[in-house]
Design an enzyme around this catalytic site. Structure first.
Site, short mmCIF file in Angstrom:
data_model
loop_
_atom_site.label_atom_id
_atom_site.label_comp_id
_atom_site.label_asym_id
_atom_site.label_seq_id
_atom_site.Cartn_x
_atom_site.Cartn_y
_atom_site.Cartn_z
N ASP A 17 0.30 16.69 -1.20
CA ASP A 17 -0.27 15.87 -2.47
C ASP A 17 0.88 16.05 -3.37
OD1 ASP A 17 -3.09 14.49 -3.66
OD2 ASP A 17 -1.53 15.00 -5.15
N ASN A 24 -12.41 10.57 -1.91
CA ASN A 24 -12.85 9.96 -3.04
C ASN A 24 -12.97 8.30 -2.69
OD1 ASN A 24 -13.10 11.92 -5.05
ND2 ASN A 24 -10.75 11.83 -5.23
N HIS A 83 -4.69 0.64 8.33
CA HIS A 83 -4.96 0.63 6.93
C HIS A 83 -6.62 0.28 6.84
CE1 HIS A 83 -4.88 -0.02 2.52
NE2 HIS A 83 -5.78 -0.79 2.82
N HIS A 108 -8.16 8.51 2.68
CA HIS A 108 -7.50 9.66 2.75
C HIS A 108 -8.66 10.95 2.57
CE1 HIS A 108 -7.19 8.28 -1.31
NE2 HIS A 108 -7.30 9.39 -1.94
N CYS A 116 0.75 -1.22 -0.11
CA CYS A 116 0.17 -0.05 -0.01
C CYS A 116 0.91 1.11 0.01
CB CYS A 116 -0.99 0.03 1.17
SG CYS A 116 -1.79 1.59 1.42
N CYS A 170 0.70 3.48 3.16
CA CYS A 170 1.19 2.67 4.45
C CYS A 170 2.85 2.77 4.24
CB CYS A 170 1.00 1.19 4.52
SG CYS A 170 -0.90 0.86 4.79
N HIS A 189 -6.46 3.49 0.16
CA HIS A 189 -6.07 3.68 1.81
C HIS A 189 -6.85 4.99 2.02
CE1 HIS A 189 -3.00 3.73 5.32
NE2 HIS A 189 -3.75 4.72 5.51
N HIS A 196 -8.64 14.59 0.95
CA HIS A 196 -7.96 15.62 0.62
C HIS A 196 -8.42 17.31 1.16
CE1 HIS A 196 -6.77 13.45 -3.13
NE2 HIS A 196 -7.79 12.88 -2.74
P1 DGP Z 1 -7.19 9.72 -4.99
O1 DGP Z 1 -7.48 9.85 -6.50
O2 DGP Z 1 -8.62 10.43 -4.15
O3 DGP Z 1 -7.08 8.44 -4.61
O4 DGP Z 1 -6.19 10.36 -4.48
C1 DGP Z 1 -4.85 10.18 -4.49
C2 DGP Z 1 -3.81 11.16 -4.39
O5 DGP Z 1 -2.59 10.59 -3.80
C3 DGP Z 1 -3.59 11.92 -5.54
O6 DGP Z 1 -4.03 13.39 -5.54
C4 DGP Z 1 -2.14 12.02 -5.85
C5 DGP Z 1 -1.47 11.50 -4.58
N1 DGP Z 1 -0.35 10.65 -4.61
C6 DGP Z 1 -0.29 9.54 -5.22
N2 DGP Z 1 0.98 9.14 -5.06
C7 DGP Z 1 1.69 10.19 -4.24
C8 DGP Z 1 2.99 9.87 -3.72
O7 DGP Z 1 3.93 9.23 -4.05
N3 DGP Z 1 3.01 10.85 -2.70
C9 DGP Z 1 2.24 12.10 -2.46
N4 DGP Z 1 2.79 12.82 -1.62
N5 DGP Z 1 1.04 11.99 -2.95
C10 DGP Z 1 0.71 10.93 -3.89
#
Ligand code: DGP
Length: 113
Positions: A30, A86, A46, A99, A4, A7, A97, A101
């Site tokens: 992000d 989402n 998780h 989250h 994950c 994680c 996982h 925003h």
């Molecule tokens: P969602 O699409 O709602 O599952 O959002 C996932 C978010 O995770 C997306 O806006 C980009 C972010 N993201 C993906 N990989 C990484 C990463 O390796 N580091 C960081 N900081 N954010 C990430």
């Protein structure tokens, strides 16, 4: 949870720009910001998405929501902010996982979808 992404970020195996941490939550910027301030708040335990938040103890659920307010204040989002979680393919969830925003730093669109 093995394999994950979030994680691994929580464990420090993948670097992140941390903005907040407590016993239950971790928050970081992000990687692909969609607003001047774009932060992800995740539970350290998780669960795949908000539909499964009842899999977390009540104090962890409360801490997640409380963390959002603390981070918004810390980031100076006095003029407002948007919180999005989402859930599943129709919502384009890309990381399974849970989250939240936090989006802020500019006026948001009046339509959410
Ligand atoms: P969602 O699409 O709602 O599952 O959002 C996932 C978010 O995770 C997306 O806006 C980009 C972010 N993201 C993906 N990989 C990484 C990463 O390796 N580091 C960081 N900081 N954010 C990430």
């Amino acid at each position: 949870m093995e394999n994950c992404l979030f994680c691994k970020i929580i464990a420090g195996d993948i670097p992140s720009a941390k903005v907040y941490e407590d016993e239950f939550c971790y928050a970081f910027r992000d990687i692909n910001p969609q607003a001047p301030t774009h932060i992800l708040v995740v539970p350290k335990t998780h669960v795949p998405d908000i539909a499964h938040i009842s899999g977390l103890p009540a104090d962890a659920q409360t801490a997640l929501l409380a963390a959002i307010g603390k981070i918004a204040a810390q980031e100076g989002l006095e003029n407002g902010f948007r919180v999005v979680s989402n859930c599943g393919p129709d919502a384009c969830q890309s990381v399974p996982h849970l989250h939240f925003h936090i989006l802020g730093g500019r006026a948001m669109a009046d339509k959410m979808a």
